[in-house]
Design an enzyme around this catalytic site. Structure first.
Site, mmCIF file in Angstrom:
data_model
loop_
_atom_site.group_PDB
_atom_site.id
_atom_site.type_symbol
_atom_site.label_atom_id
_atom_site.label_comp_id
_atom_site.label_asym_id
_atom_site.label_seq_id
_atom_site.Cartn_x
_atom_site.Cartn_y
_atom_site.Cartn_z
ATOM 1 N N LYS A 142 -7.005 35.749 -14.339
ATOM 2 C CA LYS A 142 -5.766 35.622 -15.068
ATOM 3 C C LYS A 142 -5.981 34.956 -16.413
ATOM 4 O O LYS A 142 -5.138 35.036 -17.308
ATOM 5 C CB LYS A 142 -4.787 34.747 -14.265
ATOM 6 C CG LYS A 142 -4.410 35.271 -12.935
ATOM 7 C CD LYS A 142 -3.408 34.294 -12.277
ATOM 8 C CE LYS A 142 -3.710 34.088 -10.862
ATOM 9 N NZ LYS A 142 -2.920 33.003 -10.255
ATOM 10 N N GLY A 143 -7.076 34.243 -16.544
ATOM 11 C CA GLY A 143 -7.271 33.394 -17.714
ATOM 12 C C GLY A 143 -7.228 34.119 -19.048
ATOM 13 O O GLY A 143 -6.844 33.555 -20.067
ATOM 14 N N ASP A 160 -11.402 34.534 -21.061
ATOM 15 C CA ASP A 160 -11.014 33.370 -21.850
ATOM 16 C C ASP A 160 -12.193 32.430 -22.045
ATOM 17 O O ASP A 160 -12.401 31.888 -23.122
ATOM 18 C CB ASP A 160 -9.822 32.630 -21.210
ATOM 19 C CG ASP A 160 -10.063 32.271 -19.762
ATOM 20 O OD1 ASP A 160 -10.965 32.866 -19.138
ATOM 21 O OD2 ASP A 160 -9.358 31.395 -19.236
ATOM 22 N N ASP A 205 -18.249 29.847 -18.562
ATOM 23 C CA ASP A 205 -18.654 28.494 -18.190
ATOM 24 C C ASP A 205 -20.074 28.602 -17.616
ATOM 25 O O ASP A 205 -21.037 28.648 -18.373
ATOM 26 C CB ASP A 205 -17.620 27.978 -17.179
ATOM 27 C CG ASP A 205 -17.721 26.495 -16.913
ATOM 28 O OD1 ASP A 205 -18.844 25.986 -16.874
ATOM 29 O OD2 ASP A 205 -16.689 25.833 -16.731
ATOM 30 N N LYS A 234 -19.100 27.527 -22.985
ATOM 31 C CA LYS A 234 -19.634 26.177 -22.814
ATOM 32 C C LYS A 234 -21.145 26.300 -22.614
ATOM 33 O O LYS A 234 -21.613 26.421 -21.487
ATOM 34 C CB LYS A 234 -19.036 25.534 -21.560
ATOM 35 C CG LYS A 234 -17.615 25.019 -21.712
ATOM 36 C CD LYS A 234 -17.210 24.335 -20.413
ATOM 37 C CE LYS A 234 -15.807 23.814 -20.476
ATOM 38 N NZ LYS A 234 -15.331 23.389 -19.146
ATOM 39 N N PHE A 264 -13.414 19.754 -18.996
ATOM 40 C CA PHE A 264 -12.442 20.657 -18.380
ATOM 41 C C PHE A 264 -11.255 20.810 -19.327
ATOM 42 O O PHE A 264 -10.615 19.820 -19.684
ATOM 43 C CB PHE A 264 -11.989 20.110 -17.029
ATOM 44 C CG PHE A 264 -11.195 21.111 -16.243
ATOM 45 C CD1 PHE A 264 -11.837 22.053 -15.450
ATOM 46 C CD2 PHE A 264 -9.813 21.127 -16.308
ATOM 47 C CE1 PHE A 264 -11.108 22.995 -14.733
ATOM 48 C CE2 PHE A 264 -9.078 22.064 -15.597
ATOM 49 C CZ PHE A 264 -9.731 22.996 -14.811
ATOM 50 N N VAL A 265 -10.987 22.046 -19.750
ATOM 51 C CA VAL A 265 -9.919 22.253 -20.729
ATOM 52 C C VAL A 265 -8.848 23.198 -20.172
ATOM 53 O O VAL A 265 -9.123 24.009 -19.281
ATOM 54 C CB VAL A 265 -10.464 22.808 -22.064
ATOM 55 C CG1 VAL A 265 -11.293 21.768 -22.777
ATOM 56 C CG2 VAL A 265 -11.266 24.089 -21.856
ATOM 57 N N ASP A 297 -6.130 27.209 -16.841
ATOM 58 C CA ASP A 297 -5.209 26.434 -15.992
ATOM 59 C C ASP A 297 -5.892 25.295 -15.256
ATOM 60 O O ASP A 297 -7.121 25.253 -15.123
ATOM 61 C CB ASP A 297 -4.571 27.346 -14.938
ATOM 62 C CG ASP A 297 -5.546 27.690 -13.802
ATOM 63 O OD1 ASP A 297 -6.674 28.151 -14.109
ATOM 64 O OD2 ASP A 297 -5.200 27.470 -12.633
ATOM 65 N N ARG A 300 -1.303 27.055 -18.381
ATOM 66 C CA ARG A 300 -1.775 28.307 -18.995
ATOM 67 C C ARG A 300 -0.949 28.643 -20.235
ATOM 68 O O ARG A 300 -1.435 29.265 -21.181
ATOM 69 C CB ARG A 300 -1.647 29.483 -18.017
ATOM 70 C CG ARG A 300 -2.640 29.490 -16.876
ATOM 71 C CD ARG A 300 -2.653 30.867 -16.209
ATOM 72 N NE ARG A 300 -3.158 30.834 -14.854
ATOM 73 C CZ ARG A 300 -4.433 30.969 -14.502
ATOM 74 N NH1 ARG A 300 -5.350 31.133 -15.433
ATOM 75 N NH2 ARG A 300 -4.796 30.934 -13.243
HETATM 76 C C1 PRP Z 1 -12.115 31.193 -14.948
HETATM 77 C C2 PRP Z 1 -12.142 31.882 -16.291
HETATM 78 C C3 PRP Z 1 -13.323 32.807 -16.189
HETATM 79 C C4 PRP Z 1 -14.259 32.079 -15.255
HETATM 80 C C5 PRP Z 1 -15.387 31.461 -16.032
HETATM 81 O O1 PRP Z 1 -11.461 31.982 -13.996
HETATM 82 O O2 PRP Z 1 -10.939 32.578 -16.520
HETATM 83 O O3 PRP Z 1 -12.993 34.079 -15.654
HETATM 84 O O4 PRP Z 1 -13.485 31.040 -14.614
HETATM 85 O O5 PRP Z 1 -16.202 30.674 -15.211
HETATM 86 P P1 PRP Z 1 -17.732 30.945 -14.917
HETATM 87 O O6 PRP Z 1 -18.384 31.327 -16.215
HETATM 88 O O7 PRP Z 1 -18.211 29.590 -14.430
HETATM 89 O O8 PRP Z 1 -17.841 32.014 -13.875
HETATM 90 P P2 PRP Z 1 -10.961 31.403 -12.581
HETATM 91 O O9 PRP Z 1 -11.977 31.666 -11.525
HETATM 92 O O10 PRP Z 1 -10.516 29.986 -12.752
HETATM 93 O O11 PRP Z 1 -9.716 32.351 -12.294
HETATM 94 P P3 PRP Z 1 -8.408 32.528 -13.206
HETATM 95 O O12 PRP Z 1 -8.832 33.233 -14.468
HETATM 96 O O13 PRP Z 1 -7.522 33.385 -12.368
HETATM 97 O O14 PRP Z 1 -7.826 31.152 -13.477
#
Ligand code: PRP
Length: 191
Positions: A45-46, A108, A111, A139, A160-161, A167, A173
């Site tokens: 969703k991000g 988005d 990480d 990051k 953590f942002v 979110d 969000r």
């Molecule tokens: C978050 C973000 C990325 C992913 C990045 O999604 O939107 O898709 O984590 O992290 P990584 O590089 O460590 O894999 P999340 O799993 O929180 O789901 P969301 O987008 O639904 O909040």
């Protein structure tokens, strides 16, 4: 917390900085795909907001893609935690065939990189002409897997942002900026 704005410790990237980064990414993407059809895939969703802003910014560029279509995937690995579970769950796939097509994956944040790597490898098996990866934030200090990032908007400190799609427990969000939360805004087990 009654007023969620009171949970914000510091704005790291404000609206105009984000808009500038989106515009720069769109310019570079339009250049690479000038005259070619492009399928842009947002990772829910991000990526909700970067996806929506980026595809419209690409449309404003002169000499961009000859056609731009959109689709979404939903992948998640963080659940309610501030730390990745280490396992990526695909909750929704794209709904179109991609054989022979140029693809741009948009998230988005990258990480540890596992989400982007997982999606890239999954889509690569379906024979697209090319796959490029874009993320508004990365990051670098947190990267665990080596996934190529073709377009990056902003380098994010190792914190953590939230905001602009990011979110904490499905909150924040909707913030138009990207910010650090106050430590007391996290649930006790995450402090
Ligand atoms: C978050 C973000 C990325 C992913 C990045 O999604 O939107 O898709 O984590 O992290 P990584 O590089 O460590 O894999 P999340 O799993 O929180 O789901 P969301 O987008 O639904 O909040």
């Amino acid at each position: 917390m009654d007023n969620y704005r009171a949970a914000i410790a510091e704005v790291l990237f404000d609206e105009s900085r984000i808009a500038q980064a989106v515009e720069e990414m769109a310019g570079a993407i339009a250049l690479e795909f000038s005259g070619k059809p492009l399928l842009v895939v947002g990772v829910l969703k991000g990526a909700l907001f970067i996806f929506a802003d980026l595809v419209r910014a690409i449309a404003r560029q002169p000499d961009g893609p000859s056609a731009l279509s959109t689709d979404t995937m939903w992948a998640s690995s963080y659940g309610e935690s501030t730390r990745s579970s280490g396992e990526v769950h695909l909750r929704k796939d794209i709904s179109v065939p991609i054989l022979g097509r140029h693809l741009l994956l948009v998230d988005d944040i990258v990480d540890n990189g596992r989400t982007m790597q997982y999606l890239r490898e999954l889509l690569a098996q379906r024979g697209p002409a090319s796959i490029r990866c874009a993320a508004l934030l990365e990051k670098p200090e947190r990267r665990l897997v080596d996934v190529p990032l073709d377009y990056v908007g902003l380098r994010c400190p190792n914190e953590f942002v939230v905001g602009y799609g990011l979110d904490y427990r499905e909150l924040y969000r909707n913030l138009p900026y990207i910010a650090r939360l106050k430590p007391e805004s996290f649930a006790p087990e995450h402090q």
